[in-house]
Write an enzyme that holds these catalytic residues in place. Sequence first.
Site, PDB file in Angstrom:
ATOM      1  N   PRO A  90       1.031  -1.244   0.298  1.00 33.51           N
ATOM      2  CA  PRO A  90      -0.059  -0.075  -0.002  1.00 33.51           C
ATOM      3  C   PRO A  90       0.493   1.122  -0.403  1.00 33.51           C
ATOM      4  CG  PRO A  90      -0.262  -1.021   2.005  1.00 33.51           C
ATOM      5  CD  PRO A  90       0.407  -2.565   1.090  1.00 33.51           C
ATOM      6  N   GLY A  94       4.496   4.274   5.418  1.00 27.81           N
ATOM      7  CA  GLY A  94       5.623   3.528   5.814  1.00 27.81           C
ATOM      8  C   GLY A  94       6.093   2.162   5.605  1.00 27.81           C
ATOM      9  N   GLY A  96       8.325   1.628   2.917  1.00 27.06           N
ATOM     10  CA  GLY A  96       9.010   2.043   1.548  1.00 27.06           C
ATOM     11  C   GLY A  96       8.802   1.392   0.207  1.00 27.06           C
ATOM     12  N   SER A  97       7.261   1.841  -0.011  1.00 25.46           N
ATOM     13  CA  SER A  97       7.009   2.190  -1.299  1.00 25.46           C
ATOM     14  C   SER A  97       7.470   2.564  -2.585  1.00 25.46           C
ATOM     15  CB  SER A  97       5.905   1.679  -1.680  1.00 25.46           C
ATOM     16  OG  SER A  97       4.692   2.892  -1.712  1.00 25.46           O
ATOM     17  N   ALA A 100      11.205   1.501  -3.664  1.00 27.88           N
ATOM     18  CA  ALA A 100      10.380  -0.089  -4.118  1.00 27.88           C
ATOM     19  C   ALA A 100      10.510   0.644  -5.206  1.00 27.88           C
ATOM     20  CB  ALA A 100       9.669  -1.181  -3.391  1.00 27.88           C
ATOM     21  N   ASP A 141      15.708   3.409   3.057  1.00 29.78           N
ATOM     22  CA  ASP A 141      14.210   2.550   2.782  1.00 29.78           C
ATOM     23  C   ASP A 141      15.121   2.181   1.118  1.00 29.78           C
ATOM     24  OD1 ASP A 141      12.625   3.822   4.159  1.00 29.78           O
ATOM     25  OD2 ASP A 141      10.805   4.264   3.172  1.00 29.78           O
TER      26      ASP A 141
HETATM   27  C1  MEV Z   1      10.165   7.196   8.398  1.00 32.47           C
HETATM   28  O1  MEV Z   1      10.226   5.774   7.136  1.00 32.47           O
HETATM   29  C2  MEV Z   1      11.644   7.272   9.096  1.00 32.47           C
HETATM   30  C3  MEV Z   1      12.404   7.762  10.088  1.00 32.47           C
HETATM   31  O2  MEV Z   1      13.204   7.735  11.122  1.00 32.47           O
HETATM   32  C4  MEV Z   1      12.960   9.064   8.927  1.00 32.47           C
HETATM   33  C5  MEV Z   1      13.856   8.153   8.118  1.00 32.47           C
HETATM   34  O3  MEV Z   1      14.675   7.922   8.990  1.00 32.47           O
HETATM   35  O4  MEV Z   1      14.700   9.305   7.151  1.00 32.47           O
HETATM   36  C6  MEV Z   1      10.491   8.771  10.868  1.00 32.47           C
END
Ligand code: MEV
Length: 306
Positions: A90, A94, A96-97, A100, A141
């Site tokens: 989705p 959060g 990581g799409s 990816a 990510d």
């Molecule tokens: C966001 O997915 C995670 C955070 O730690 C920011 C980051 O690491 O870039 C809040």
Amino acid sequence: MIHCSAPGKVYLFGEHAVVYGEPAIACAIDKRVFTSIRLKEGSNIRVTSMNKRLNCNNQEFRYVCAAAKKIKDLCETDFGAEIAIKSQLPPSQGLGSSAAVTVSTLMALSESLGMGLKDYEIAKIGHEVELYVQGTASQADTLVTSIGGVVLIAGIETLKINFLSMPIVIGATGITRSTSDVIKMVATLKTRYPKIVGSIISSIGEVTRQGKSKLIEGDITGIGELMDINQGLLESLRVSTLELNNLIYGARRAGAFGAKITGAGGGGCMFAIAQGAHIGKVAREIKLRGGRPIKASFSDIGVAVD
Ligand code: MEV
């Protein structure tokens, strides 16, 4: 036609604290984004995804279009392409799409053009693409989706640690949030309460360090306990929400070893680690509480030519 794919990820420990130089551990998951590319004459890049087919001259498909532009700049060649994207992740939750999709597109273009880019090179270029599109981005990510597995991120140092095959249940709230807004909110809290927030952030760093040992030992009970402690600390940074907490408590009640948010919070997803019959129970409890359960597991496979 070239087909590539790259995985999503969850933060096992350390989100937010990583912004202040503490270590974090993120893991690739077995839900992926798939990119298919056919090169064509001319210079037009056309992207098909989610029932839309658009040229790269608008605000849609920004990561795919920025990845194509980056490759054009790098190899100083113009080319046209038909790019099709399919995703098991989705968006904006959060997982990581965007990393990816960026990384699988870079790999597919590299393969189509015979550039032979390898996973770490793709991770570096992918990070530049994310910076270009978003303004800010940690390397987590794009690195995890490129190399797969369980990755410790400590400043500019990164280390792939023991891969532990572990089932997880993700709970998506469906609520989208801006990562940079949540990061700013934590920064404001830190300015108002530097000692308290500073010590919460150092404690999250310590959770990550001890979590690394638990991962190496394969101690799932310990990993779950540390996930719960990490969640408590994130809660005190005010990044969890009623919806996320509802899913997290439901997962724990259904027998998960541990449950926490993944990523910035403020919405997005939580995830739990569970085994055996508890996996189904956790998924059912998440659904009962209004979340979308996604059964997944950690994956050692990063970006790949399919
Ligand atoms: C966001 O997915 C995670 C955070 O730690 C920011 C980051 O690491 O870039 C809040």
